[in-house]
Design a protein around this motif. Structure first.
Motif, PDB file in Angstrom:
ATOM      1  N   LYS A 153       0.829  -1.206   0.000  1.00 33.74           N
ATOM      2  CA  LYS A 153       0.000   0.000   0.000  1.00 33.74           C
ATOM      3  C   LYS A 153       0.859   1.251   0.000  1.00 33.74           C
ATOM      4  O   LYS A 153       0.589   2.207  -0.749  1.00 33.74           O
ATOM      5  N   ASP A 154       1.904   1.268   0.833  1.00 36.46           N
ATOM      6  CA  ASP A 154       2.791   2.426   0.898  1.00 36.46           C
ATOM      7  C   ASP A 154       3.540   2.626  -0.416  1.00 36.46           C
ATOM      8  O   ASP A 154       3.850   3.757  -0.795  1.00 36.46           O
ATOM      9  N   LEU A 155       3.849   1.539  -1.114  1.00 36.55           N
ATOM     10  CA  LEU A 155       4.541   1.635  -2.399  1.00 36.55           C
ATOM     11  C   LEU A 155       3.573   1.889  -3.551  1.00 36.55           C
ATOM     12  O   LEU A 155       3.996   2.003  -4.700  1.00 36.55           O
ATOM     13  N   ARG A 156       2.277   1.969  -3.241  1.00 36.17           N
ATOM     14  CA  ARG A 156       1.227   2.214  -4.237  1.00 36.17           C
ATOM     15  C   ARG A 156       1.243   1.138  -5.336  1.00 36.17           C
ATOM     16  O   ARG A 156       1.081   1.435  -6.522  1.00 36.17           O
ATOM     17  N   MET A 166       2.819  -8.408  -7.713  1.00 36.70           N
ATOM     18  CA  MET A 166       3.102  -9.840  -7.729  1.00 36.70           C
ATOM     19  C   MET A 166       4.411 -10.151  -8.440  1.00 36.70           C
ATOM     20  O   MET A 166       5.036 -11.175  -8.176  1.00 36.70           O
ATOM     21  N   VAL A 167       4.833  -9.271  -9.346  1.00 34.60           N
ATOM     22  CA  VAL A 167       6.129  -9.463 -10.014  1.00 34.60           C
ATOM     23  C   VAL A 167       7.262  -9.252  -9.016  1.00 34.60           C
ATOM     24  O   VAL A 167       8.223 -10.029  -8.958  1.00 34.60           O
ATOM     25  N   LEU A 168       7.152  -8.199  -8.202  1.00 37.53           N
ATOM     26  CA  LEU A 168       8.222  -7.851  -7.268  1.00 37.53           C
ATOM     27  C   LEU A 168       8.107  -8.583  -5.942  1.00 37.53           C
ATOM     28  O   LEU A 168       9.067  -8.587  -5.164  1.00 37.53           O
ATOM     29  N   TYR A 169       6.973  -9.198  -5.676  1.00 39.19           N
ATOM     30  CA  TYR A 169       6.762  -9.890  -4.403  1.00 39.19           C
ATOM     31  C   TYR A 169       7.727 -11.078  -4.285  1.00 39.19           C
ATOM     32  O   TYR A 169       7.775 -11.947  -5.152  1.00 39.19           O
ATOM     33  N   ARG A 170       8.526 -11.089  -3.216  1.00 40.67           N
ATOM     34  CA  ARG A 170       9.493 -12.151  -2.968  1.00 40.67           C
ATOM     35  C   ARG A 170      10.363 -12.418  -4.205  1.00 40.67           C
ATOM     36  O   ARG A 170      10.433 -13.532  -4.709  1.00 40.67           O
TER      37      ARG A 170
END
Length: 294
Positions: free
Chosen positions: A131-134, A142-146
């Motif tokens: 949320k903070d990263l918008r 989902m691309v950047l997640y983990r």
């Protein structure tokens, strides 16, 4: 006379592996058979029948004609391909850095990574970060997640440690820096582990639905696995019915929703089923192919 190399233990192991394979192979073939059966004959399938009753692509037509499914499929492909490429790149380059002998602070870094792997953050902190990263309702969440999985990082580090020092030293004598050593020496030797962790990343990203259902609330940004759960687990056939209205009344009357579920599952499985043979064919080559013997 017993065949050369034949033992009872090998026979038992072979039978055990065959039985385990059948537990996975038979349900998959059954899903294909049900999805390919004629709508008016699906009810004839009993238990784990492996052959379709009749033949029809109507169930695939209904599923794929749904614009929501098409968007979800493209979203899943984008997340899987882009996310896997980023994950493999950052995992590989991080493993190279962490295996350098003169790296300062290597031990504290490894302790931090191991702790991070064991004590994963909860869903609330992850949601607040997105949320903070918008990034909410953005496929990039989902691309950047983990991007880096610590377990896969350790696998790659284990390989990097086995690369002969003589290869790297020879390259440095010729004036190569770390980036050239990484690109020209390490990566060509890392074909098998690269494909291995790439397959792990691709499968995990393709099958991810829980975090996608939380980070992506926009129907246009949903992924295939979320729809799969909606259709198969929650028995929500609303979207499928809307797609079925494109058919004639006779075709709609013949539709079997268990076969529609099977067709949806098959569509979600096909990319991974295609990926495995492509990856596995490289396992026949040695990890150190093209290197030197010490």
């Amino acid at each position: 006379m017993a065949a050369k190399g034949f033992t009872v233990s090998k026979l038992i192991l072979g039978l055990l592996l065959t039985a385990i394979t059948l537990t996975m192979f038979v349900p998959i073939v059954n899903l294909f058979a049900k999805a390919l059966s004629s709508p008016d004959k699906v009810y004839l399938m009993k238990g784990y029948d492996l052959l379709p009753k009749g033949f029809s692509l109507l169930h695939f037509k209904v599923v794929l004609s749904n614009p929501i499914v098409g968007k979800a499929l493209l979203n899943s492909l984008f997340i899987t391909v882009t996310g896997t490429l980023l994950s493999v790149f950052f995992t590989t380059i991080s493993a190279y850095v962490l295996t350098r002998k003169n790296l300062v602070g290597k031990a504290p870094l490894m302790v931090f990574l191991i702790i991070f792997m064991i004590l994963e953050p909860g869903i609330v902190p992850e949601y607040m970060v997105m949320k903070d990263l918008r990034l909410l309702d953005s496929l990039w969440s989902m691309v950047l997640y983990r991007t880096i999985n610590v377990f896969y990082l350790i696998i790659m580090m284990r390989f990097m440690e086995d690369v002969p020092d003589s290869l790297i030293e020879a390259a440095k004598i010729d004036g190569a820096g770390h980036m050239r050593v990484f690109v020209r020496i390490v990566l060509p030797l890392a074909k098998v582990p690269l494909l291995t962790i790439g397959m792990f990343y691709a499968v995990s990203r393709w099958n991810e639905f829980f975090k996608s259902s939380i980070f992506l609330s926009d129907p246009d940004k949903t992924v295939l696995q979320v729809l799969l759960r909606q259709f198969v687990v929650d028995n929500d056939s609303t979207a499928l019915l809307s797609a079925a209205t494109l058919l004639s009344n006779n075709e709609v009357a013949q539709l079997d929703f268990s076969a529609l579920k099977a067709a949806t599952i098959v569509i979600a499985m096909i990319p991974i089923l295609v990926l495995y043979p492509i990856i596995l064919k490289y396992y026949t080559s040695g990890v150190m192919e093209g290197g030197i013997k010490e």
